[in-house]
Scaffold this active site. Structure first.
Site, PDB file in Angstrom:
ATOM      1  N   HIS A 150     -22.287 -26.729  10.576  1.00 22.42           N
ATOM      2  CA  HIS A 150     -21.120 -26.120   9.919  1.00 22.42           C
ATOM      3  C   HIS A 150     -21.322 -24.609   9.771  1.00 22.42           C
ATOM      4  O   HIS A 150     -21.184 -24.040   8.681  1.00 22.42           O
ATOM      5  CB  HIS A 150     -20.860 -26.755   8.552  1.00 22.42           C
ATOM      6  CG  HIS A 150     -19.441 -26.569   8.087  1.00 22.42           C
ATOM      7  ND1 HIS A 150     -18.750 -27.517   7.386  1.00 22.42           N
ATOM      8  CD2 HIS A 150     -18.565 -25.529   8.244  1.00 22.42           C
ATOM      9  CE1 HIS A 150     -17.528 -27.074   7.099  1.00 22.42           C
ATOM     10  NE2 HIS A 150     -17.397 -25.863   7.622  1.00 22.42           N
ATOM     11  N   ARG A 184     -12.595 -29.852  10.743  1.00 19.25           N
ATOM     12  CA  ARG A 184     -13.073 -30.675   9.633  1.00 19.25           C
ATOM     13  C   ARG A 184     -13.592 -31.995  10.192  1.00 19.25           C
ATOM     14  O   ARG A 184     -12.984 -32.603  11.081  1.00 19.25           O
ATOM     15  CB  ARG A 184     -11.947 -30.948   8.623  1.00 19.25           C
ATOM     16  CG  ARG A 184     -11.579 -29.751   7.755  1.00 19.25           C
ATOM     17  CD  ARG A 184     -12.688 -29.418   6.768  1.00 19.25           C
ATOM     18  NE  ARG A 184     -12.340 -28.327   5.867  1.00 19.25           N
ATOM     19  CZ  ARG A 184     -12.645 -27.047   6.083  1.00 19.25           C
ATOM     20  NH1 ARG A 184     -13.290 -26.708   7.189  1.00 19.25           N
ATOM     21  NH2 ARG A 184     -12.314 -26.136   5.185  1.00 19.25           N
ATOM     22  N   GLU A 233     -21.486 -33.741   4.695  1.00 18.41           N
ATOM     23  CA  GLU A 233     -22.348 -32.600   5.002  1.00 18.41           C
ATOM     24  C   GLU A 233     -23.175 -32.208   3.780  1.00 18.41           C
ATOM     25  O   GLU A 233     -22.606 -32.060   2.698  1.00 18.41           O
ATOM     26  CB  GLU A 233     -21.484 -31.408   5.447  1.00 18.41           C
ATOM     27  CG  GLU A 233     -20.695 -31.691   6.708  1.00 18.41           C
ATOM     28  CD  GLU A 233     -19.659 -30.620   7.025  1.00 18.41           C
ATOM     29  OE1 GLU A 233     -19.212 -30.567   8.177  1.00 18.41           O
ATOM     30  OE2 GLU A 233     -19.295 -29.835   6.114  1.00 18.41           O
TER      31      GLU A 233
END
Length: 319
Positions: free
Chosen positions: A285, A237, A266
């Site tokens: 990601h 994270r 993000e």
């Protein structure tokens, strides 16, 4: 058949998976990330809702009076107010374990991108740099061999242990900092204090959830105790890292490099400082998102919802 809505469908397929092949989605309403506002506007009668990162708070629940079940298409579920769901008798499920091998693989994709600079050498070949060399080879200075290097893993869940397996296969020494040492699967993993891990590791990989205790655990002090040749990897994270501190450390060459698949916000702004650094690789990601992992994710979610519809006991509900 109850009304089913899948939000953020574009997070689980780019067209390489036909969602109509998933039995519970054959008659479902399918919405992309750009269309999530239509949930409250047009589909307030939804009974089963599939989400990824969409936030479910009391505000949303108050506008979805028929909702009976939420299926999170991810392991993390911090975007769902579980207490509010429990008050309303709404079952909430997640999917764990589907991306273990994909994320572990990406950890080493980032490591090898830093140590072997494959893309750089490929580009040098394409640009004719190698062709103009007087010698048979061309290579960047100071490439690093992984064998006999120290791998430090923070967090020893399934992903942490799988990263350890791969590191061991490369001939690396592996140490770990974890609050649950009973989860360490192998006797060759040394359990150490956090500061010891930070100081002695050549590569540090983060595999802990984001909590109040772990938020920005990688701060100025953490980074100052790393080796100047140290490499930091984060596929967990973004909030685990103080990004300003990391930028300063990388910019001043106080550590060698970082490989990040996650950021605090993000998607990031285009002028995000970490994106400007040559010694920081940032991917979007996507460590979890191999085709194999997404097929497993959707298959497990399909089974959970099918069991729910069949009235089978669901001992793995989060509430």
């Amino acid at each position: 058949m109850p009304k089913i809505v899948l939000l953020e469908s574009d997070t689980v397929t780019t067209g390489d998976i036909n969602l109509q092949d998933i039995s519970v989605l054959k008659d479902a309403v399918i919405l992309n990330s750009t269309d999530v506002s239509l949930l409250i506007k047009n589909h307030q009668d939804v009974e089963i809702l599939l989400i990824n990162k969409y936030k479910i708070t009391k505000t949303e629940l108050d506008q979805l009076p028929n909702l009976k079940m939420i299926q999170v298409l991810a392991t993390g579920y911090d975007n769902v107010d579980l207490n509010a769901c429990k008050e309303r008798g709404i079952k909430v499920f997640n999917v764990s374990g589907y991306s273990t091998h994909s994320v572990a693989q990406h950890v080493f994709a980032l490591i090898l991108a830093i140590t072997n600079k494959v893309h750089y050498h490929w580009q040098m070949s394409r640009d004719g740099i190698w062709s103009n060399e007087p010698k048979f080879c061309f290579y960047a200075p100071s490439m690093m061999e992984l064998r006999n290097k120290q791998m430090g893993i923070i967090g020893m869940g399934n992903i942490g242990n799988t990263v350890a397996e791969i590191a061991h296969a490369y001939g690396m020494d592996v140490c770990s900092y974890t609050r649950s040492p009973e989860n360490i699967k192998y006797p060759w993993i040394e359990s150490v204090a956090l500061l010891d891990l930070v100081e002695k590791s050549d590569i540090i990989s983060l595999h802990v959830p984001l909590t109040e205790d772990t938020s920005q655990m990688v701060d100025e002090g953490f980074l100052s105790n790393m080796k100047s040749s140290g490499i930091l990897i984060n596929t967990a994270r973004g909030g685990l890292i103080d990004e300003d501190a990391l930028y300063n450390s990388l910019n001043k060459k106080e550590i060698k490099a970082a490989g990040l698949d996650v950021l605090q916000v993000e998607p990031p702004e285009q002028d995000h400082p970490l994106l400007s650094l040559n010694n920081c690789i940032v991917t979007s990601h996507m460590a979890w998102a191999t085709l194999d992992a997404r097929l497993q994710l959707l298959g497990t979610a399909n089974n959970i919802i099918s069991d729910y519809l069949a009235g089978k006991e669901q001992n793995y509900s989060l509430v």
